[in-house]
Write a protein that holds these residues in place. Sequence first.
Motif, PDB file in Angstrom:
ATOM      1  N   SER A 169       1.499   1.434   4.690  1.00 23.21           N
ATOM      2  CA  SER A 169       0.297   0.880   5.320  1.00 23.21           C
ATOM      3  C   SER A 169      -1.004   1.340   4.686  1.00 23.21           C
ATOM      4  O   SER A 169      -2.071   0.866   5.049  1.00 23.21           O
ATOM      5  CB  SER A 169       0.280   1.228   6.821  1.00 23.21           C
ATOM      6  OG  SER A 169       0.131   2.625   7.012  1.00 23.21           O
ATOM      7  N   ASP A 170      -0.931   2.232   3.711  1.00 19.14           N
ATOM      8  CA  ASP A 170      -2.157   2.786   3.140  1.00 19.14           C
ATOM      9  C   ASP A 170      -2.889   1.830   2.212  1.00 19.14           C
ATOM     10  O   ASP A 170      -4.089   2.004   1.978  1.00 19.14           O
ATOM     11  CB  ASP A 170      -1.860   4.097   2.403  1.00 19.14           C
ATOM     12  CG  ASP A 170      -1.980   5.296   3.339  1.00 19.14           C
ATOM     13  OD1 ASP A 170      -2.206   5.074   4.544  1.00 19.14           O
ATOM     14  OD2 ASP A 170      -1.839   6.436   2.870  1.00 19.14           O
ATOM     15  N   GLY A 171      -2.185   0.843   1.664  1.00 16.59           N
ATOM     16  CA  GLY A 171      -2.881  -0.142   0.841  1.00 16.59           C
ATOM     17  C   GLY A 171      -3.910  -0.901   1.660  1.00 16.59           C
ATOM     18  O   GLY A 171      -5.059  -1.093   1.240  1.00 16.59           O
ATOM     19  N   PHE A 172      -3.517  -1.303   2.859  1.00 17.33           N
ATOM     20  CA  PHE A 172      -4.434  -1.998   3.767  1.00 17.33           C
ATOM     21  C   PHE A 172      -5.561  -1.069   4.201  1.00 17.33           C
ATOM     22  O   PHE A 172      -6.730  -1.481   4.254  1.00 17.33           O
ATOM     23  CB  PHE A 172      -3.658  -2.491   4.990  1.00 17.33           C
ATOM     24  CG  PHE A 172      -4.511  -3.220   5.994  1.00 17.33           C
ATOM     25  CD1 PHE A 172      -4.815  -4.552   5.829  1.00 17.33           C
ATOM     26  CD2 PHE A 172      -5.014  -2.559   7.113  1.00 17.33           C
ATOM     27  CE1 PHE A 172      -5.608  -5.233   6.749  1.00 17.33           C
ATOM     28  CE2 PHE A 172      -5.801  -3.211   8.039  1.00 17.33           C
ATOM     29  CZ  PHE A 172      -6.096  -4.555   7.852  1.00 17.33           C
ATOM     30  N   ARG A 173      -5.234   0.186   4.491  1.00 15.92           N
ATOM     31  CA  ARG A 173      -6.261   1.149   4.895  1.00 15.92           C
ATOM     32  C   ARG A 173      -7.278   1.376   3.776  1.00 15.92           C
ATOM     33  O   ARG A 173      -8.487   1.446   4.012  1.00 15.92           O
ATOM     34  CB  ARG A 173      -5.623   2.495   5.279  1.00 15.92           C
ATOM     35  CG  ARG A 173      -4.827   2.466   6.582  1.00 15.92           C
ATOM     36  CD  ARG A 173      -4.183   3.817   6.853  1.00 15.92           C
ATOM     37  NE  ARG A 173      -5.197   4.851   7.049  1.00 15.92           N
ATOM     38  CZ  ARG A 173      -5.100   6.087   6.563  1.00 15.92           C
ATOM     39  NH1 ARG A 173      -4.054   6.447   5.839  1.00 15.92           N
ATOM     40  NH2 ARG A 173      -6.047   6.969   6.796  1.00 15.92           N
ATOM     41  N   GLN A 174      -6.792   1.463   2.526  1.00 14.03           N
ATOM     42  CA  GLN A 174      -7.702   1.661   1.399  1.00 14.03           C
ATOM     43  C   GLN A 174      -8.594   0.439   1.205  1.00 14.03           C
ATOM     44  O   GLN A 174      -9.802   0.563   0.976  1.00 14.03           O
ATOM     45  CB  GLN A 174      -6.914   1.936   0.121  1.00 14.03           C
ATOM     46  CG  GLN A 174      -7.791   2.242  -1.082  1.00 14.03           C
ATOM     47  CD  GLN A 174      -8.599   3.511  -0.902  1.00 14.03           C
ATOM     48  OE1 GLN A 174      -8.055   4.567  -0.601  1.00 14.03           O
ATOM     49  NE2 GLN A 174      -9.911   3.421  -1.086  1.00 14.03           N
ATOM     50  N   ASP A 175      -8.001  -0.749   1.296  1.00 13.98           N
ATOM     51  CA  ASP A 175      -8.791  -1.977   1.190  1.00 13.98           C
ATOM     52  C   ASP A 175      -9.861  -2.031   2.273  1.00 13.98           C
ATOM     53  O   ASP A 175     -11.001  -2.455   2.025  1.00 13.98           O
ATOM     54  CB  ASP A 175      -7.881  -3.207   1.307  1.00 13.98           C
ATOM     55  CG  ASP A 175      -7.094  -3.481   0.031  1.00 13.98           C
ATOM     56  OD1 ASP A 175      -7.537  -3.015  -1.044  1.00 13.98           O
ATOM     57  OD2 ASP A 175      -6.056  -4.151   0.103  1.00 13.98           O
ATOM     58  N   SER A 176      -9.519  -1.610   3.467  1.00  8.80           N
ATOM     59  CA  SER A 176     -10.462  -1.642   4.589  1.00  8.80           C
ATOM     60  C   SER A 176     -11.665  -0.747   4.312  1.00  8.80           C
ATOM     61  O   SER A 176     -12.818  -1.134   4.543  1.00  8.80           O
ATOM     62  CB  SER A 176      -9.759  -1.181   5.882  1.00  8.80           C
ATOM     63  OG  SER A 176      -8.651  -1.997   6.169  1.00  8.80           O
ATOM     64  N   ILE A 177     -11.410   0.456   3.802  1.00 13.71           N
ATOM     65  CA  ILE A 177     -12.489   1.391   3.498  1.00 13.71           C
ATOM     66  C   ILE A 177     -13.350   0.862   2.356  1.00 13.71           C
ATOM     67  O   ILE A 177     -14.588   0.939   2.400  1.00 13.71           O
ATOM     68  CB  ILE A 177     -11.912   2.783   3.170  1.00 13.71           C
ATOM     69  CG1 ILE A 177     -11.272   3.385   4.427  1.00 13.71           C
ATOM     70  CG2 ILE A 177     -12.987   3.714   2.621  1.00 13.71           C
ATOM     71  CD1 ILE A 177     -10.461   4.633   4.167  1.00 13.71           C
TER      72      ILE A 177
END
Length: 587
Positions: free
Chosen positions: A487-495
């Motif tokens: 799920s960190d790809g989405f979290r990184q994109d969000s930031i």
Amino acid sequence: MAAAAYEHLKLHITPEKFYVEACDDGADDVLIIDRVSTEVTLAVKKDVPPSAVTRPIFGILGTIHLVAGNYLVVITKKMKVGEFFNHAIWKATDFDVLSYKKTMLHLTDIQLQDNKTFLAMLNHVLSMDGFYFSTTYDLTHTLQRLSNTSPEFQEMSLLERADQRFVWNGHLLRELSAQPEVHRFALPVLHGFITMHSCSINGKYFDWILISRRSCFRAGVRYYVRGIDSEGHAANFVETEQIVHYSGNRASFVQTRGSIPIFWSQRPNLKYKPHPQISKVANHMDGFQRHFDSQVIIYGKQVIINLVNHKGSEKPLEQTFANMVSSLGSGMIRYIAFDFHKECKNMRWDRLSILLDQVAEMQDELSYFLVDSAGKVVTNQDGVFRSNCMDCLDRTNVIQSLLARRSLQAQLQRLGVLHVGQKLEEQDEFEKTYKNAWADNANACAKQYAGTGALKTDFTRTGKRTQLGLLMDGFNSLLRYYKNNFSDGFRQDSIDLFLGNYSVDELESHSPLSVPRDWKFLALPIIMVVAFSMCIICLLMAGDTWTETLAYVLFWGVASVGTFFIILYNGKDFVDAPRLVQKEKID
């Protein structure tokens, strides 16, 4: 004193415009945002049409451009953290994202889906805990920095004077920043952790405050943002300030943490601990020097405490860090390597005293900031401890809490709160408050970077390692593994979207969100699950003979295990990787 931001606001909405009315005593200003032209102007209360739909808000976070057009982001709920030298400090707890557009009919199906995904990213960041603000006090600067400013600086608006490293809505406020006349509507928001406590020792009451300011430069999540960038900004850089306010006297002790400041990466690949990669082609010294040049200018002397392992995959990072400090040859930088895991193995956490004794003289030399009740600066802090481990979370927080306690001991003795010979550790009530606050700080920083609470907080809370603490660490480690890989790809994109590292262009012919997944990403996990399920079914529903059953079990077992190792071998194809901003690939 800085021009305060408006505290009491009302949002009036019409189909054509947003009207933000200042409701502070004596205020007549109204900020008007045209929903068609996006123009921002200043007016007065009589210009608000009576037909507008009205609601209270607690601040403007800013505006952001997505596929459907512009959106206004406002704070709709807040919680009071406490009083900071008679200034109210707030935590933003809920937000609303309002579209300028009245309809989405101008979008294609693909654009609608992309816009929905971008909104989900924006709301994900807004759902992260730890956004703080004050309408009257500058939270982005330490007490020492604020004491060393000009009268002109003191007159600036909160937005103008803020330390941009810690203004997380800086990108969202860019349009308001360009118009000084509307700055009182612009609210700089900090991301990190703040706690305040009224404490008593020996019948003497004082305020004890802990603030962690998370940098928005090179921000992101655990495995996708490591090391430094070309400007020298370190990943997961956090400035932590401990403050004491007693009888008009104010004391402060500042520490920093940040990723090992060389060019390295540790991309997730389904392995529990991906192997760190140090770049073979990057100019490490250039980025390293940029980083420490800025740190010395801001904080003074640097005492580096590197807590990574001295063997295994972490060893090359420790060696490179040590070599870089030696090559730089700066008298302003000292380097201390302490193998935390080796020294404290078998739960021998009492051995942390070895490190504290080693740096005691340096800490006395760095001192702390102290200003008396008359406003006279008594002592300045001449430098900081810059601590790091791999993530700059768990090991780092333990050491920072111990260094901060030692500084606090000295401050409280100097202020006359502690008697000669008294130890903070003996003050049971305060010790409980202190340890819990530092553990809460650890959890906040860990959730923001790694996605879970911190490890080793049982030691921070109780002063010792426990079996329950080990079990909780195991649970959090498994949770980190899942989030870091899936799920960190989405979290990184969000930031990246929130901070402006990626800007949406609705005219872009090829959306980065439409990148198709490799067939293996979908097919192989399904095959593995089916094969494993069939293996279990064969065991539960035995055939006519054990030979037949064993043959089925072996077939499906080999299929499931084989598929699992294929997935593990091609791990990078199965992790959730960022799609908006290409992260550095270390050669």
